[in-house]
Design a protein around this motif. Structure first.
Motif, PDB file in Angstrom:
ATOM      1  N   LEU A  32       0.758  -1.238   0.145  1.00  0.00           N
ATOM      2  CA  LEU A  32      -0.026   0.005  -0.009  1.00  0.00           C
ATOM      3  C   LEU A  32       0.918   1.142   0.061  1.00  0.00           C
ATOM      4  N   GLY A  33       2.015   1.238   0.775  1.00  0.00           N
ATOM      5  CA  GLY A  33       2.655   2.354   0.752  1.00  0.00           C
ATOM      6  C   GLY A  33       3.371   2.825  -0.640  1.00  0.00           C
ATOM      7  N   ASP A  34       3.380   1.738  -1.528  1.00  0.00           N
ATOM      8  CA  ASP A  34       4.339   2.248  -2.765  1.00  0.00           C
ATOM      9  C   ASP A  34       3.230   2.231  -3.928  1.00  0.00           C
ATOM     10  N   LEU A  35       1.890   2.245  -3.766  1.00  0.00           N
ATOM     11  CA  LEU A  35       0.903   2.788  -4.384  1.00  0.00           C
ATOM     12  C   LEU A  35       0.686   4.063  -4.673  1.00  0.00           C
ATOM     13  N   ARG A  36       0.752   4.655  -5.951  1.00  0.00           N
ATOM     14  CA  ARG A  36       0.800   6.051  -6.510  1.00  0.00           C
ATOM     15  C   ARG A  36      -0.708   6.272  -6.848  1.00  0.00           C
ATOM     16  N   PRO A  37      -1.230   7.289  -6.547  1.00  0.00           N
ATOM     17  CA  PRO A  37      -2.800   7.390  -6.772  1.00  0.00           C
ATOM     18  C   PRO A  37      -2.744   7.500  -8.487  1.00  0.00           C
ATOM     19  N   GLU A  38      -1.885   8.233  -9.103  1.00  0.00           N
ATOM     20  CA  GLU A  38      -1.838   8.457 -10.576  1.00  0.00           C
ATOM     21  C   GLU A  38      -1.694   7.100 -11.419  1.00  0.00           C
ATOM     22  N   ASP A  39      -1.296   6.053 -10.690  1.00  0.00           N
ATOM     23  CA  ASP A  39      -1.157   4.595 -11.334  1.00  0.00           C
ATOM     24  C   ASP A  39      -2.277   4.096 -11.052  1.00  0.00           C
ATOM     25  N   SER A  40      -3.204   4.501 -10.732  1.00  0.00           N
ATOM     26  CA  SER A  40      -4.490   3.614 -10.476  1.00  0.00           C
ATOM     27  C   SER A  40      -5.841   4.280 -11.147  1.00  0.00           C
ATOM     28  N   ALA A  41      -6.487   3.682 -11.662  1.00  0.00           N
ATOM     29  CA  ALA A  41      -7.846   4.110 -12.271  1.00  0.00           C
ATOM     30  C   ALA A  41      -8.892   3.966 -11.013  1.00  0.00           C
ATOM     31  N   LEU A  42      -8.688   3.065 -10.043  1.00  0.00           N
ATOM     32  CA  LEU A  42      -9.639   2.656  -9.161  1.00  0.00           C
ATOM     33  C   LEU A  42      -9.203   1.925  -8.005  1.00  0.00           C
ATOM     34  N   LEU A  43      -9.317   2.095  -6.736  1.00  0.00           N
ATOM     35  CA  LEU A  43      -8.924   1.412  -5.569  1.00  0.00           C
ATOM     36  C   LEU A  43     -10.145   0.752  -4.947  1.00  0.00           C
ATOM     37  N   ILE A  44     -10.176  -0.636  -5.068  1.00  0.00           N
ATOM     38  CA  ILE A  44     -11.491  -1.168  -4.260  1.00  0.00           C
ATOM     39  C   ILE A  44     -11.101  -1.561  -3.138  1.00  0.00           C
ATOM     40  N   LEU A  45     -11.815  -1.204  -2.085  1.00  0.00           N
ATOM     41  CA  LEU A  45     -11.646  -1.303  -0.744  1.00  0.00           C
ATOM     42  C   LEU A  45     -12.812  -2.073  -0.184  1.00  0.00           C
ATOM     43  N   PRO A  46     -12.792  -3.332  -0.025  1.00  0.00           N
ATOM     44  CA  PRO A  46     -13.596  -4.275   0.501  1.00  0.00           C
ATOM     45  C   PRO A  46     -13.560  -4.526   2.211  1.00  0.00           C
ATOM     46  N   GLY A  47     -14.880  -4.847   2.783  1.00  0.00           N
ATOM     47  CA  GLY A  47     -14.895  -4.886   4.065  1.00  0.00           C
ATOM     48  C   GLY A  47     -14.180  -5.936   4.543  1.00  0.00           C
ATOM     49  N   ALA A  48     -14.015  -5.972   5.975  1.00  0.00           N
ATOM     50  CA  ALA A  48     -13.391  -7.121   6.816  1.00  0.00           C
ATOM     51  C   ALA A  48     -13.734  -7.129   8.132  1.00  0.00           C
ATOM     52  N   ASP A  49     -13.548  -8.050   8.809  1.00  0.00           N
ATOM     53  CA  ASP A  49     -13.821  -7.904  10.379  1.00  0.00           C
ATOM     54  C   ASP A  49     -12.990  -7.286  10.907  1.00  0.00           C
ATOM     55  N   THR A  50     -11.812  -6.605  10.598  1.00  0.00           N
ATOM     56  CA  THR A  50     -11.149  -6.010  11.434  1.00  0.00           C
ATOM     57  C   THR A  50     -10.825  -4.432  10.798  1.00  0.00           C
ATOM     58  N   TYR A  51     -11.950  -4.109  10.025  1.00  0.00           N
ATOM     59  CA  TYR A  51     -11.893  -2.656   9.529  1.00  0.00           C
ATOM     60  C   TYR A  51     -11.850  -1.466  10.756  1.00  0.00           C
ATOM     61  N   ASP A  52     -12.278  -1.877  12.012  1.00  0.00           N
ATOM     62  CA  ASP A  52     -12.048  -0.714  12.819  1.00  0.00           C
ATOM     63  C   ASP A  52     -11.246  -1.220  14.197  1.00  0.00           C
ATOM     64  N   GLU A  53     -10.001  -1.879  13.751  1.00  0.00           N
ATOM     65  CA  GLU A  53      -9.055  -2.377  14.740  1.00  0.00           C
ATOM     66  C   GLU A  53      -7.706  -1.494  14.536  1.00  0.00           C
ATOM     67  N   GLY A  54      -7.774  -0.317  14.460  1.00  0.00           N
ATOM     68  CA  GLY A  54      -6.491   0.650  14.418  1.00  0.00           C
ATOM     69  C   GLY A  54      -5.944   0.626  13.072  1.00  0.00           C
ATOM     70  N   ASP A  55      -4.837   0.842  12.846  1.00  0.00           N
ATOM     71  CA  ASP A  55      -4.329   1.055  11.595  1.00  0.00           C
ATOM     72  C   ASP A  55      -4.645   0.149  10.276  1.00  0.00           C
TER      73      ASP A  55
END
Length: 85
Positions: free
Chosen positions: A62-85
């Protein structure tokens, strides 16, 4: 990112406890439309495990992803979505 053939890159975020069933239709249709799907995780090459127990090795950190290199970022759910970083 647009390539010479007009394709674009779509990034799919993957992380532990990913709700793996949420992205199937979207990624399948995007791929069929000519987009390249690349996975993005906390660390490239470090496997994550979905809720179903499927292990995925991210293509990119994730730290290497540059917004200009991506047309779309899909962020699916997870059980740990609210557990910190």
């Amino acid at each position: 990112m647009t390539t010479g053939t007009g394709n674009t890159t779509v990034h799919l975020a993957v992380y532990d406890t990913l709700a793996d069933w949420e992205t199937g239709h979207a990624t399948a249709w995007l791929a069929r439309a000519g987009h390249t799907i690349r996975t993005v995780g906390p660390a490239a090459g470090e496997p994550v495990t979905t809720l179903a127990g499927i292990r995925i090795v991210p293509d990119l950190a994730l730290g290497d992803l540059r917004p200009e290199d991506s047309a779309l970022l899909i962020l699916p759910g997870a059980d740990t979505y609210d557990e910190g970083d």
